[in-house]
Write an enzyme that holds these catalytic residues in place. Sequence first.
Site, PDB file in Angstrom:
ATOM      1  N   GLY A 148      -0.191   2.111  11.110  1.00 27.49           N
ATOM      2  CA  GLY A 148       0.052   0.917  10.129  1.00 27.49           C
ATOM      3  C   GLY A 148      -0.996   0.017   9.594  1.00 27.49           C
ATOM      4  N   GLY A 190      -3.605   0.483   8.016  1.00 30.08           N
ATOM      5  CA  GLY A 190      -4.498   0.974   6.600  1.00 30.08           C
ATOM      6  C   GLY A 190      -4.266   0.135   5.379  1.00 30.08           C
ATOM      7  CB  CYS A 217      -0.928   2.273   5.744  1.00 29.79           C
ATOM      8  SG  CYS A 217       0.538   2.078   7.010  1.00 29.79           S
TER       9      CYS A 217
HETATM   10  P1  5GP Z   1      -8.058   2.206   5.686  1.00 31.75           P
HETATM   11  O1  5GP Z   1      -9.441   2.410   5.973  1.00 31.75           O
HETATM   12  O2  5GP Z   1      -7.930   2.262   4.072  1.00 31.75           O
HETATM   13  O3  5GP Z   1      -7.508   0.802   6.194  1.00 31.75           O
HETATM   14  O4  5GP Z   1      -7.163   3.216   6.619  1.00 31.75           O
HETATM   15  C1  5GP Z   1      -7.201   4.472   6.133  1.00 31.75           C
HETATM   16  C2  5GP Z   1      -6.257   5.249   7.197  1.00 31.75           C
HETATM   17  O5  5GP Z   1      -4.996   4.765   6.842  1.00 31.75           O
HETATM   18  C3  5GP Z   1      -6.108   6.684   7.118  1.00 31.75           C
HETATM   19  O6  5GP Z   1      -7.071   7.386   7.809  1.00 31.75           O
HETATM   20  C4  5GP Z   1      -4.752   7.014   7.544  1.00 31.75           C
HETATM   21  O7  5GP Z   1      -4.584   7.189   8.933  1.00 31.75           O
HETATM   22  C5  5GP Z   1      -4.068   6.156   6.987  1.00 31.75           C
HETATM   23  N1  5GP Z   1      -3.179   6.127   5.719  1.00 31.75           N
HETATM   24  C6  5GP Z   1      -3.756   6.807   4.531  1.00 31.75           C
HETATM   25  N2  5GP Z   1      -2.846   6.892   3.731  1.00 31.75           N
HETATM   26  C7  5GP Z   1      -1.610   6.524   4.366  1.00 31.75           C
HETATM   27  C8  5GP Z   1      -0.252   6.340   3.936  1.00 31.75           C
HETATM   28  O8  5GP Z   1       0.089   6.832   2.976  1.00 31.75           O
HETATM   29  N3  5GP Z   1       0.758   5.557   4.927  1.00 31.75           N
HETATM   30  C9  5GP Z   1       0.261   5.446   6.214  1.00 31.75           C
HETATM   31  N4  5GP Z   1       1.078   4.948   6.913  1.00 31.75           N
HETATM   32  N5  5GP Z   1      -0.958   5.488   6.537  1.00 31.75           N
HETATM   33  C10 5GP Z   1      -2.059   5.871   5.731  1.00 31.75           C
END
Ligand code: 5GP
Length: 363
Positions: free
Chosen positions: A178, A180, A183
């Site tokens: 959660g 992300g 996300c």
């Molecule tokens: P960020 O670096 O953008 O904060 O987080 C990247 C991570 O978000 C990804 O490696 C993956 O674990 C997570 N993530 C990517 N797409 C989704 C999504 O649609 N839903 C959720 N719950 N997590 C996501």
Amino acid sequence: MRIYDDIQLDYCDVLLRPKRSALASRSEVDIEREYVFKWCPTALKGTGVIAANMATTGTFEIAQEMQKLHLFTALHKHYTAQEIIDFLKNNKDNQFLFVSSGVSDADFEKLTQVMQSGFINNICVDVANGYSPYLIGYIKKVRQAWPNALIMAGNVVTGDMCEDLILNGADIVKVGIGPGSVCTTRKLTGVGRPQFSTVIECADAAHGVGGMICADGGCTVPGDVCKSFCAGADFVMLGGMLAGHAESGGEMCEKHFQTAEVNFIDDKTCAMAIETKQYKKFYGMSSEYAQEKHYGGMKKYRASEGKVVELPYRGPIEHTLLHLLGGMRSCMTYIGAKRLKDMPKCATFYRVNRQLNTIFGNE
Ligand code: 5GP
């Protein structure tokens, strides 16, 4: 009903305390380390930043830029096995790449095809809910098929599950539910855990049984990546920070804005000034958009757990990567860590209420 009273923290809730240090310059620090794994007998050397296996960031183009700086990339799942093999065949440094897999039979078949090419040894097994019984079974199967592979698996947020995954064959556990940038799991389900506390607990548990962790998601600026390494992460996975670049996936679009400025055509006539800006799409892999694009639609029993954003186009990624590595070097001199591996040992954190002065904006 049990409520954990310990305060759970995010990266924005802490700052690193500077320390007297013998390091005179940023050039004296070593941002690479050697990684020796529990199961995989091959050691790796590099800086443990990994481009997320999202369709927009786990691209071949990003991988090529990452590996130049000894950074890693988890390739996304939407390339075909043949596309991956063709890329690996012509690529020089496949040690910086992970091939990604879900936990279905079809995923295993595709993984087998790629692994049999002999071009790659690093696997990232990735499911949204790492507490599912399928994940441990799949890890065992993958470990049995390729005893010498480097296996990263996740995602979980608790120490007990990190230990389970490692004892069943994972070398690295991916942690984060959660946090992300695109996300929406926490909004939809109410499930999740602040990422800084997740990293501290999971790193301690994983290291205790000879494994490692990859902190996945929630980093918004280079300082967050520094805090994550300092909290004990061996690897840090980034999505949003690497999105919107020339090498990222996602459609480009242009938008036109009416500015407050006016341009005089002659003494009596004037025209409003129009500004054109470029944007690149970035989307969560569980978003409705991703389900439609990559799986031909969203199943009725599922709800979207991700969103779509349009990011201002950021140009080539090299500048962003150098900025990140510069931030890490500077952090290491502030806290007196000569080597990347020393960061947790040298780190002391302050709990804070406010970390940035935003009087002139957030940039
Ligand atoms: P960020 O670096 O953008 O904060 O987080 C990247 C991570 O978000 C990804 O490696 C993956 O674990 C997570 N993530 C990517 N797409 C989704 C999504 O649609 N839903 C959720 N719950 N997590 C996501």
